[in-house]
Scaffold this motif. Structure first.
Motif, PDB file in Angstrom:
ATOM      1  N   GLU A  93       0.794  -1.235   0.000  1.00 44.52           N
ATOM      2  CA  GLU A  93       0.000   0.000   0.000  1.00 44.52           C
ATOM      3  C   GLU A  93       0.823   1.279   0.000  1.00 44.52           C
ATOM      4  O   GLU A  93       0.326   2.346  -0.346  1.00 44.52           O
ATOM      5  CB  GLU A  93      -0.945   0.033   1.210  1.00 44.52           C
ATOM      6  CG  GLU A  93      -2.052  -1.002   1.179  1.00 44.52           C
ATOM      7  CD  GLU A  93      -1.556  -2.400   1.525  1.00 44.52           C
ATOM      8  OE1 GLU A  93      -0.549  -2.492   2.285  1.00 44.52           O
ATOM      9  OE2 GLU A  93      -2.140  -3.384   1.043  1.00 44.52           O
ATOM     10  N   ARG A  94       2.104   1.226   0.356  1.00 40.79           N
ATOM     11  CA  ARG A  94       2.926   2.439   0.405  1.00 40.79           C
ATOM     12  C   ARG A  94       4.392   2.056   0.317  1.00 40.79           C
ATOM     13  O   ARG A  94       4.799   0.965   0.729  1.00 40.79           O
ATOM     14  CB  ARG A  94       2.675   3.230   1.693  1.00 40.79           C
ATOM     15  CG  ARG A  94       2.944   2.426   2.961  1.00 40.79           C
ATOM     16  CD  ARG A  94       2.700   3.247   4.212  1.00 40.79           C
ATOM     17  NE  ARG A  94       2.916   2.447   5.407  1.00 40.79           N
ATOM     18  CZ  ARG A  94       3.459   2.892   6.539  1.00 40.79           C
ATOM     19  NH1 ARG A  94       3.840   4.143   6.629  1.00 40.79           N
ATOM     20  NH2 ARG A  94       3.606   2.101   7.581  1.00 40.79           N
TER      21      ARG A  94
ATOM     22  N   THR B 215       0.800   5.849  -9.685  1.00 40.49           N
ATOM     23  CA  THR B 215       0.776   6.938  -8.718  1.00 40.49           C
ATOM     24  C   THR B 215       1.919   7.909  -8.989  1.00 40.49           C
ATOM     25  O   THR B 215       3.074   7.509  -9.121  1.00 40.49           O
ATOM     26  CB  THR B 215       0.919   6.397  -7.284  1.00 40.49           C
ATOM     27  OG1 THR B 215      -0.110   5.432  -7.047  1.00 40.49           O
ATOM     28  CG2 THR B 215       0.800   7.515  -6.267  1.00 40.49           C
ATOM     29  N   THR B 216       1.594   9.202  -9.062  1.00 36.73           N
ATOM     30  CA  THR B 216       2.600  10.230  -9.287  1.00 36.73           C
ATOM     31  C   THR B 216       2.517  11.279  -8.183  1.00 36.73           C
ATOM     32  O   THR B 216       1.422  11.752  -7.854  1.00 36.73           O
ATOM     33  CB  THR B 216       2.404  10.910 -10.653  1.00 36.73           C
ATOM     34  OG1 THR B 216       2.501   9.922 -11.684  1.00 36.73           O
ATOM     35  CG2 THR B 216       3.453  11.979 -10.886  1.00 36.73           C
ATOM     36  N   SER B 217       3.670  11.642  -7.623  1.00 37.90           N
ATOM     37  CA  SER B 217       3.730  12.654  -6.572  1.00 37.90           C
ATOM     38  C   SER B 217       4.883  13.600  -6.859  1.00 37.90           C
ATOM     39  O   SER B 217       5.942  13.182  -7.330  1.00 37.90           O
ATOM     40  CB  SER B 217       3.938  12.007  -5.193  1.00 37.90           C
ATOM     41  OG  SER B 217       2.896  11.103  -4.883  1.00 37.90           O
TER      42      SER B 217
ATOM     43  N   GLN C  27       7.150   8.595  -9.655  1.00 34.63           N
ATOM     44  CA  GLN C  27       6.077   7.771 -10.217  1.00 34.63           C
ATOM     45  C   GLN C  27       6.270   6.323  -9.783  1.00 34.63           C
ATOM     46  O   GLN C  27       7.270   5.689 -10.106  1.00 34.63           O
ATOM     47  CB  GLN C  27       6.033   7.861 -11.740  1.00 34.63           C
ATOM     48  CG  GLN C  27       4.874   7.067 -12.345  1.00 34.63           C
ATOM     49  CD  GLN C  27       4.727   7.283 -13.839  1.00 34.63           C
ATOM     50  OE1 GLN C  27       5.355   8.165 -14.411  1.00 34.63           O
ATOM     51  NE2 GLN C  27       3.906   6.457 -14.466  1.00 34.63           N
TER      52      GLN C  27
ATOM     53  N   THR D  80       0.313   3.922  -2.765  1.00 35.59           N
ATOM     54  CA  THR D  80       0.082   3.358  -4.093  1.00 35.59           C
ATOM     55  C   THR D  80      -1.417   3.290  -4.381  1.00 35.59           C
ATOM     56  O   THR D  80      -2.209   2.932  -3.507  1.00 35.59           O
ATOM     57  CB  THR D  80       0.684   1.949  -4.192  1.00 35.59           C
ATOM     58  OG1 THR D  80       0.115   1.118  -3.180  1.00 35.59           O
ATOM     59  CG2 THR D  80       2.185   2.006  -3.990  1.00 35.59           C
ATOM     60  N   ASP D  81      -1.790   3.644  -5.611  1.00 31.78           N
ATOM     61  CA  ASP D  81      -3.202   3.586  -5.999  1.00 31.78           C
ATOM     62  C   ASP D  81      -3.698   2.153  -6.063  1.00 31.78           C
ATOM     63  O   ASP D  81      -4.856   1.866  -5.740  1.00 31.78           O
ATOM     64  CB  ASP D  81      -3.406   4.267  -7.359  1.00 31.78           C
ATOM     65  CG  ASP D  81      -3.188   5.768  -7.281  1.00 31.78           C
ATOM     66  OD1 ASP D  81      -3.330   6.324  -6.176  1.00 31.78           O
ATOM     67  OD2 ASP D  81      -2.855   6.375  -8.321  1.00 31.78           O
ATOM     68  N   GLU D  82      -2.820   1.244  -6.497  1.00 31.26           N
ATOM     69  CA  GLU D  82      -3.149  -0.172  -6.560  1.00 31.26           C
ATOM     70  C   GLU D  82      -2.093  -0.957  -5.790  1.00 31.26           C
ATOM     71  O   GLU D  82      -0.902  -0.625  -5.857  1.00 31.26           O
ATOM     72  CB  GLU D  82      -3.194  -0.656  -8.010  1.00 31.26           C
ATOM     73  CG  GLU D  82      -4.268   0.040  -8.860  1.00 31.26           C
ATOM     74  CD  GLU D  82      -4.277  -0.476 -10.282  1.00 31.26           C
ATOM     75  OE1 GLU D  82      -3.421  -1.335 -10.596  1.00 31.26           O
ATOM     76  OE2 GLU D  82      -5.126  -0.021 -11.073  1.00 31.26           O
TER      77      GLU D  82
ATOM     78  N   VAL E 220       5.260   7.293  -0.409  1.00 30.31           N
ATOM     79  CA  VAL E 220       4.281   7.440  -1.488  1.00 30.31           C
ATOM     80  C   VAL E 220       3.237   6.335  -1.372  1.00 30.31           C
ATOM     81  O   VAL E 220       3.578   5.152  -1.451  1.00 30.31           O
ATOM     82  CB  VAL E 220       4.971   7.362  -2.875  1.00 30.31           C
ATOM     83  CG1 VAL E 220       3.940   7.489  -3.993  1.00 30.31           C
ATOM     84  CG2 VAL E 220       6.041   8.435  -3.001  1.00 30.31           C
TER      85      VAL E 220
END
Length: 354
Positions: free
Chosen positions: A49-50, A99-101, A95, A117-119, A115
């Motif tokens: 998740e991160r 997910t981009t930050s 990226q 994560t979207d998935e 960061v």
């Protein structure tokens, strides 16, 4: 890296102010000479998740703005790793999958960011793309993050200096010689340690390995090359910045190790750890604190013993092998030995390790 933000009423330490001004002057001069930012990426870690992404933005001459080239420079003399000029407050686009930050490098050019994560990411190594979008010429780098999911139940956190490699860090003059003068590729492995780690990896196929040191990030490429050359299992390096902080002239090595251990244990509550270090500095005390702070999370502690002569040069009284009172009071099984083979024999007596 990851220096705590000072309290609003706290003034930065004089050493940090001087360093910032020197870096600003050097950066201005080199920029006028055509130097541009380049990305130096390190290996981070995370969960599905991160992830924690680690990198640094440095200035380099034109034509040398590509990804990290430390592995190509592993044979140069140690002091040359410190001849770097950071690019502070540089915008960096991170990226991870979809997910981009956007983040900013700190005062020393470091990027240390969590960061989400979207998935969910699968367990294993994943590539992270880093970009400096505000630079006229494209600056792109690739970092790696090692993702551990709940199937990982065992991990090894190892010190490096005088645990995996013979560097004589407790001995100030020899440490300076090893760090600043000797060719990086001439460092010797501690006998039997790589074999011990490979045996642990065979006994625990899901094992995660982390290498924790008070050494500077400037030497990350050298250390990675050393681990690979000597057959150590791959794993993220957890190093520190070299130089003043916002609160003092030098960073605290024990504080860096305490914080890194706590961070790993908070990120991976399902992992039980073998902590490996040496008795030349503070590893026994640091590992004891970690085991008491996180009951049930440390499987065992293994401490490599320095010789009596090394202990004297380190400023310690020669112990003659272990500290019976400390070992009897240890919150987890604790073994000692002069090299990897001796540690392996004693770890074999701890149920479930080897």
């Amino acid at each position: 890296m990851a220096t705590p933000t000072p309290h609003p009423s706290q003034r930065p330490h004089l050493a940090a102010v001087v360093e910032d001004h020197l870096y600003a002057a050097a950066g201005w001069t080199l920029s006028r000479l055509g130097w541009r930012p380049r990305l130096e990426a390190y290996t981070g870690y995370g969960t599905p998740e991160r992830v924690r992404v680690l990198a640094r933005v440095l200035l380099a001459p034109r034509g040398h703005t590509g990804p990290d080239r430390d592995l190509l420079r592993a044979g140069r003399r140690g002091f040359r790793h410190y001849l770097t000029v950071p690019a502070p407050h540089q915008r960096v686009r991170v990226q991870v999958g979809a997910t981009t930050s956007d983040v900013a490098s700190d005062r020393a050019g470091y990027v240390d960011v969590e960061v989400p994560t979207d998935e969910p990411l699968a367990a294993g190594a994943h590539r992270v793309t880093l970009t400096c979008p505000d630079v006229a010429e494209p600056v792109v780098g690739e970092a790696t993050v090692v993702v551990l999911d709940e199937s990982t139940r065992f991990g090894v956190i190892s010190d490096m200096d005088d645990t995996t490699m013979v560097t004589a860090v407790p001995r100030p003059l020899l440490a300076a010689w090893n760090t600043f003068v000797r060719h990086s590729s001439s460092r010797r492995a501690v006998p039997g340690m790589a074999e011990l780690y490979r045996t642990l990896g065979e006994a625990h196929p899901d094992a995660a390995f982390f290498y924790l040191s008070t050494g500077a990030w400037n030497t990350a490429g050298t250390l990675r090359a050393f681990l690979e050359r000597n057959g150590y299992p791959a794993g993220p390096l957890l190093l520190t910045d070299w130089g003043p902080t916002l609160t003092g002239w030098f960073r605290s090595g024990p504080a860096h190790k305490d914080a890194s251990l706590e961070l790993l244990m908070s990120w991976f509550p399902h992992v039980r750890w073998l902590l490996v270090g040496d008795d030349g500095q503070h590893d026994p005390e640091i590992y004891d604190r970690a085991a008491r702070r996180r009951p049930g999370r440390v499987r065992a502690v293994a401490i490599r013993e320095l010789t009596g002569g090394q202990q004297v040069l380190a400023g310690n009284a020669p112990t003659g092998g272990g500290d019976p009172e400390r070992d009897a009071d240890a919150p987890v099984p604790t073994v000692t030995g002069r090299d990897g083979a001796e540690l392996a024999r004693r770890l074999a007596e701890v149920p479930g390790l080897l």
